[in-house]
Design a protein around this motif. Structure first.
Motif, PDB file in Angstrom:
ATOM      1  N   VAL A 245      -9.693  28.622 -13.179  1.00 30.02           N
ATOM      2  CA  VAL A 245     -10.189  27.470 -13.915  1.00 30.02           C
ATOM      3  C   VAL A 245     -10.635  26.453 -12.876  1.00 30.02           C
ATOM      4  CG1 VAL A 245      -9.608  25.631 -15.534  1.00 30.02           C
ATOM      5  CG2 VAL A 245      -8.602  27.902 -15.816  1.00 30.02           C
ATOM      6  N   SER A 246     -11.892  26.000 -12.988  1.00 26.08           N
ATOM      7  CA  SER A 246     -12.405  25.017 -12.039  1.00 26.08           C
ATOM      8  C   SER A 246     -13.074  23.884 -12.797  1.00 26.08           C
ATOM      9  CB  SER A 246     -13.375  25.657 -11.057  1.00 26.08           C
ATOM     10  OG  SER A 246     -14.448  26.259 -11.746  1.00 26.08           O
ATOM     11  N   ALA A 247     -13.048  22.708 -12.202  1.00 26.91           N
ATOM     12  CA  ALA A 247     -13.674  21.531 -12.794  1.00 26.91           C
ATOM     13  C   ALA A 247     -14.390  20.777 -11.680  1.00 26.91           C
ATOM     14  CB  ALA A 247     -12.625  20.648 -13.454  1.00 26.91           C
ATOM     15  N   ALA A 248     -15.611  20.329 -11.968  1.00 28.20           N
ATOM     16  CA  ALA A 248     -16.395  19.589 -10.987  1.00 28.20           C
ATOM     17  C   ALA A 248     -16.886  18.309 -11.623  1.00 28.20           C
ATOM     18  CB  ALA A 248     -17.573  20.438 -10.512  1.00 28.20           C
ATOM     19  N   LYS A 249     -16.810  17.235 -10.868  1.00 29.27           N
ATOM     20  CA  LYS A 249     -17.200  15.923 -11.371  1.00 29.27           C
ATOM     21  C   LYS A 249     -18.108  15.251 -10.373  1.00 29.27           C
ATOM     22  CE  LYS A 249     -14.599  12.478 -13.712  1.00 29.27           C
ATOM     23  NZ  LYS A 249     -15.391  12.738 -14.804  1.00 29.27           N
ATOM     24  N   GLY A 250     -19.156  14.642 -10.866  1.00 21.74           N
ATOM     25  CA  GLY A 250     -20.064  13.889 -10.016  1.00 21.74           C
ATOM     26  C   GLY A 250     -20.210  12.472 -10.546  1.00 21.74           C
ATOM     27  N   LEU A 251     -20.373  11.519  -9.646  1.00 18.70           N
ATOM     28  CA  LEU A 251     -20.602  10.132 -10.037  1.00 18.70           C
ATOM     29  C   LEU A 251     -22.032   9.768  -9.697  1.00 18.70           C
ATOM     30  CD1 LEU A 251     -17.329   8.443  -8.766  1.00 18.70           C
ATOM     31  CD2 LEU A 251     -17.906   9.081 -11.097  1.00 18.70           C
ATOM     32  N   ASP A 252     -22.658   9.014 -10.580  1.00 23.61           N
ATOM     33  CA  ASP A 252     -24.044   8.601 -10.387  1.00 23.61           C
ATOM     34  C   ASP A 252     -24.092   7.439  -9.400  1.00 23.61           C
ATOM     35  OD1 ASP A 252     -26.730   8.188 -10.585  1.00 23.61           O
ATOM     36  OD2 ASP A 252     -26.699   7.422 -12.640  1.00 23.61           O
ATOM     37  N   LYS A 253     -24.668   7.671  -8.243  1.00 22.86           N
ATOM     38  CA  LYS A 253     -24.751   6.626  -7.206  1.00 22.86           C
ATOM     39  C   LYS A 253     -25.715   5.512  -7.628  1.00 22.86           C
ATOM     40  CE  LYS A 253     -22.408   8.781  -3.900  1.00 22.86           C
ATOM     41  NZ  LYS A 253     -21.253   8.330  -3.239  1.00 22.86           N
ATOM     42  N   ASP A 254     -26.766   5.831  -8.390  1.00 24.67           N
ATOM     43  CA  ASP A 254     -27.748   4.826  -8.799  1.00 24.67           C
ATOM     44  C   ASP A 254     -27.192   3.891  -9.858  1.00 24.67           C
ATOM     45  OD1 ASP A 254     -29.572   5.958  -7.063  1.00 24.67           O
ATOM     46  OD2 ASP A 254     -30.329   7.331  -8.594  1.00 24.67           O
ATOM     47  N   GLU A 255     -26.128   4.298 -10.522  1.00 17.35           N
ATOM     48  CA  GLU A 255     -25.539   3.484 -11.580  1.00 17.35           C
ATOM     49  C   GLU A 255     -25.062   2.137 -11.048  1.00 17.35           C
ATOM     50  OE1 GLU A 255     -21.670   3.747 -14.460  1.00 17.35           O
ATOM     51  OE2 GLU A 255     -22.714   5.602 -13.982  1.00 17.35           O
ATOM     52  N   SER A 256     -24.606   2.081  -9.805  1.00 19.63           N
ATOM     53  CA  SER A 256     -24.115   0.828  -9.228  1.00 19.63           C
ATOM     54  C   SER A 256     -25.246  -0.192  -9.089  1.00 19.63           C
ATOM     55  CB  SER A 256     -23.456   1.079  -7.884  1.00 19.63           C
ATOM     56  OG  SER A 256     -24.393   1.602  -6.980  1.00 19.63           O
ATOM     57  N   ASP A 257     -26.446   0.271  -8.808  1.00 15.78           N
ATOM     58  CA  ASP A 257     -27.568  -0.646  -8.680  1.00 15.78           C
ATOM     59  C   ASP A 257     -27.968  -1.232 -10.025  1.00 15.78           C
ATOM     60  OD1 ASP A 257     -27.627  -0.112  -5.982  1.00 15.78           O
ATOM     61  OD2 ASP A 257     -29.112   1.489  -6.182  1.00 15.78           O
ATOM     62  N   LYS A 258     -27.804  -0.476 -11.096  1.00 15.47           N
ATOM     63  CA  LYS A 258     -28.203  -0.922 -12.422  1.00 15.47           C
ATOM     64  C   LYS A 258     -27.232  -1.934 -13.007  1.00 15.47           C
ATOM     65  CE  LYS A 258     -30.123   3.619 -13.356  1.00 15.47           C
ATOM     66  NZ  LYS A 258     -29.921   4.853 -14.092  1.00 15.47           N
ATOM     67  N   LYS A 259     -25.954  -1.782 -12.731  1.00 17.50           N
ATOM     68  CA  LYS A 259     -24.944  -2.603 -13.397  1.00 17.50           C
ATOM     69  C   LYS A 259     -24.212  -3.546 -12.455  1.00 17.50           C
ATOM     70  CE  LYS A 259     -24.180   0.771 -16.989  1.00 17.50           C
ATOM     71  NZ  LYS A 259     -23.249   1.615 -17.687  1.00 17.50           N
ATOM     72  N   GLY A 260     -24.679  -3.737 -11.252  1.00 20.36           N
ATOM     73  CA  GLY A 260     -24.026  -4.648 -10.325  1.00 20.36           C
ATOM     74  C   GLY A 260     -23.494  -3.934  -9.103  1.00 20.36           C
ATOM     75  N   ARG A 261     -22.909  -4.699  -8.204  1.00 22.37           N
ATOM     76  CA  ARG A 261     -22.413  -4.177  -6.946  1.00 22.37           C
ATOM     77  C   ARG A 261     -20.916  -3.920  -7.064  1.00 22.37           C
ATOM     78  NH1 ARG A 261     -20.226  -6.492  -2.253  1.00 22.37           N
ATOM     79  NH2 ARG A 261     -20.216  -8.507  -3.263  1.00 22.37           N
ATOM     80  N   TYR A 262     -20.485  -2.732  -6.625  1.00 21.82           N
ATOM     81  CA  TYR A 262     -19.065  -2.399  -6.631  1.00 21.82           C
ATOM     82  C   TYR A 262     -18.362  -3.098  -5.477  1.00 21.82           C
ATOM     83  CZ  TYR A 262     -19.554   1.293 -10.099  1.00 21.82           C
ATOM     84  OH  TYR A 262     -19.776   1.987 -11.249  1.00 21.82           O
ATOM     85  N   ILE A 263     -17.206  -3.637  -5.755  1.00 22.25           N
ATOM     86  CA  ILE A 263     -16.378  -4.233  -4.718  1.00 22.25           C
ATOM     87  C   ILE A 263     -15.389  -3.198  -4.196  1.00 22.25           C
ATOM     88  CG2 ILE A 263     -14.650  -6.013  -4.242  1.00 22.25           C
ATOM     89  CD1 ILE A 263     -16.087  -7.699  -6.391  1.00 22.25           C
TER      90      ILE A 263
END
Length: 144
Positions: A71-89
């Motif tokens: 059983v395997s699970a893979a997760k990716g985060l959208d890097k462009d999402e930070s530009d759309k909704k603000g800057r991550y601290i």
């Protein structure tokens, strides 16, 4: 003694390089809590409950090969999402993958196994196959 809040070391950020810590970047030091599994035996099957919080159904794969269920699970985060909704601290979630294997026997195929993903728990049912017994014969070892 280092200062901490809620059991977290305040200096973790300074020394968080995976090279030095040996941590899995997917969930950091909490990676060992990932994919916790309960295995239950019934009269006709083995039931697995695998915790996969935060994953979606299409991010999880299960396959049988050489007698092992993986059983395997893979997760990716959208890097462009930070530009759309603000800057991550601060970002504590990462992209990555995890997997676990269980021996199910050489006779079990994909069509024998059923699985259902609901509320962050993957429930897998593996039927018991009849164990082939070797013929019993009273064989004596010749002692010289």
């Amino acid at each position: 003694m280092l200062p901490s809040i809620f059991g977290e070391n305040l200096f973790d950020e300074m020394f968080s390089d995976p090279f030095f810590t040996g941590r899995n970047p997917l969930y950091g030091k909490h990676a060992k809590a990932l994919m916790k599994t309960d295995v239950r035996e019934t009269d006709n099957s083995y039931e697995l409950d695998i915790d996969l919080p935060g994953f979606k159904k299409d991010e999880i794969k299960a396959q049988v090969s050489d007698g092992y269920l993986t059983v395997s699970a893979a997760k990716g985060l959208d890097k462009d999402e930070s530009d759309k909704k603000g800057r991550y601290i601060r970002r504590e979630r990462y992209a990555g993958q995890c997997s676990r294997s269980f021996y199910v026997g050489e006779d079990v195929t994909e069509s024998d196994i059923s699985a259902k993903f609901e509320d962050g728990i993957l429930r897998v049912s593996i039927p018991k196959k009849e164990v082939k017994k070797l013929p019993e014969k009273a064989g004596y070892i010749n002692i010289e």
